[in-house]
Design an enzyme around this catalytic site. Structure first.
Site, PDB file in Angstrom:
ATOM      1  N   SER A 295      -7.418   7.636  -7.028  1.00 47.50           N
ATOM      2  CA  SER A 295      -7.083   6.696  -5.529  1.00 47.50           C
ATOM      3  C   SER A 295      -7.877   5.752  -5.678  1.00 47.50           C
ATOM      4  O   SER A 295      -8.350   4.802  -5.110  1.00 47.50           O
ATOM      5  CB  SER A 295      -7.653   6.929  -4.719  1.00 47.50           C
ATOM      6  OG  SER A 295      -7.443   6.805  -3.443  1.00 47.50           O
ATOM      7  N   CYS A 296      -8.279   5.052  -7.238  1.00 44.45           N
ATOM      8  CA  CYS A 296      -8.781   4.175  -7.607  1.00 44.45           C
ATOM      9  C   CYS A 296      -8.240   2.496  -7.113  1.00 44.45           C
ATOM     10  O   CYS A 296      -8.431   2.004  -7.575  1.00 44.45           O
ATOM     11  CB  CYS A 296      -9.076   3.710  -9.439  1.00 44.45           C
ATOM     12  SG  CYS A 296      -7.225   3.652 -10.183  1.00 44.45           S
TER      13      CYS A 296
END
Length: 453
Positions: A295-296
């Site tokens: 989920s960067c």
């Protein structure tokens, strides 16, 4: 944009006493040249003539005309500016372009950035200014009225404040700051040097420092003309990075990577290479599905413009935070990290009250995921995001800054140091950012609302 005035006088403001520096700053060396010479060369490319506003410091100049403060000595930078404006008006110059001798580097195209109607200054660096010479009759009475602060004059003449596109200049106030600038220069494009303030929890003392931070920039990777990914990277050894990325993705062997080309563009780099035909199915599949690696907030985006989408500034002004509250939150953070304590391999994101109490905390192996969990939990529990600060046990990267801004949390404090892009995005989002938080001190990286003034 209005074209710059036709005749420009460059004025180097060099009348300070250099008390904190311990010797004449203008004569100090950076990259083998004096600070005075660096500023002179920068202004010479943009001005018709140059003077040095040296106050009582007659040792400066090296052949340049020296101007004493006007209307009297010891008036600070405005005394030098007043002398330059009078000289410019008497000598037929349309405006004065000023730069202090101790703030480096001088912004590229300073004249073009400040050109326009009336006076203009660089935001938060008001000694970088463009001043119409017609202002000469007005500055002297301003000074005689006892108004000596630069900001008072900026406001009196309604000067426009212009934001620089890159990192702001560094005020070289101490030998340690100059040493950091020298070290950063030796490392080239891998780092930037930023001015920060260090807050000591024990003494509550605040001192100016320079911090070398790694450069973080988007690199858009294209294989066989297909956008494969945009990765955040330090823009050095990019040929090695792109080759290694292709190898680690299992797309090619070393000898099969051809026509590797790098192109610097606005906001980042584009890297293009040709891979063997057998890699084409995987390239097309990647383009269709965009494999989610974490989920960067960056993996799978194939556009640098999309990766650096504009940030709406945080609407809430941060609450006043006492150093004791920050220290308290840091002290008790580990007590709330149950997964981290058991594994030594989990990040924590906490939301803290203005008094330093931890209201909510979430953990994850990914620092971005931990923050997403925290923001999600706050939303589900209707916790006011404006009523506290976020504390992260992680490196301060740009995506963490962006997530905090978009979540509407006005203050972010991280355990580790920031990247260059994290600082830039914090400024864009008007986020109060503190980093390298330790038991004894913390760095004030960005403070747009003057929380720690």
């Amino acid at each position: 944009m209005k074209p710059p005035p036709s005749r420009i006088l460059g004025a180097i403001l060099a009348g300070g006493r250099s008390v904190r520096f311990g010797s004449d700053k203008g004569a100090a060396l950076w990259q083998g040249q004096s600070l005075l010479d660096h500023v002179r060369m920068a202004l010479a490319a943009q001005c018709d003539d140059i003077v040095v506003c040296a106050g009582e410091n007659r040792a400066l100049g090296d052949g340049l005309p020296l101007l004493a403060d006007h209307p009297e000595p010891d008036l600070g930078p405005l005394g030098g500016l007043c002398a330059a404006l009078i000289h410019a008006r008497a000598s037929g110059f349309d405006a004065v372009l000023t730069a202090p001798v101790d703030a480096l580097p001088v912004p590229d195209n300073l004249l073009g950035l400040l050109a326009g109607e009336g006076a203009a200054v660089v935001e938060s660096h008001w000694l970088f200014g463009l001043w119409p010479s017609d202002l000469a009759p007005f500055l002297e009475p301003h000074l005689r009225a006892g108004k000596r602060s630069v900001l008072s004059w900026v406001e009196a003449c309604s000067a426009r404040q212009v934001r620089l596109p890159g990192p702001p200049p560094l005020n070289v106030n101490t030998p340690a700051i100059l040493a950091a600038l020298e070290q950063g220069s030796a490392l080239g494009g891998a780092v930037e040097v930023h001015a920060m303030r260090e807050l000591d929890f024990a003494t509550l003392a605040v001192r100016e420092i320079a911090r070398i931070v790694p450069v973080e920039t988007p690199v858009a990777i294209e294989f066989n003309g297909i956008g494969y990914a945009v990765m955040m990277a330090t823009p050095t050894d990019l040929e090695d990075f792109v080759s290694g990325f292709a190898l680690s993705e299992g797309l090619a062997r070393p000898q099969e990577i051809e026509a590797l080309h790098l192109h610097q563009t606005c906001g980042g780099w584009v890297a293009r290479a040709n891979l063997p035909a057998r890699s084409l199915p995987r390239l097309l599949e990647r383009a269709r599905t965009r494999v989610s690696e974490s989920s960067c907030g960056i993996c799978g985006i194939d556009s640098i413009a999309a990766a650096l989408a504009p940030l709406d500034p945080v609407e809430a002004e941060p609450l006043r935070l006492a150093p004791a509250a920050i220290h308290k939150a840091l002290t008790v953070l580990r007590d709330h990290q149950r997964v981290g304590a058991a594994t030594g391999a989990a990040h924590a994101a906490a939301f803290c009250s203005p008094d330093g109490d931890i209201i909510l905390l979430r953990e994850d192996v990914g620092r971005h995921n931990a923050l997403d969990k925290l923001v999600g939990a706050m939303g589900r529990q209707n916790i006011d995001r404006r009523a506290g600060f976020a504390l992260l046990s992680a490196r301060c990267s740009q995506e963490l800054v962006e997530k905090t801004v978009r979540a509407g949390i006005p203050v972010l404090i991280t355990i580790s140091a920031p990247s260059s892009l994290a600082i830039a995005r914090a400024r864009e989002g008007r986020l109060t950012l503190l980093a390298l938080a330790r038991n004894d001190s913390v760095l004030v990286v960005n403070d747009p609302h003057g929380v720690f003034d």
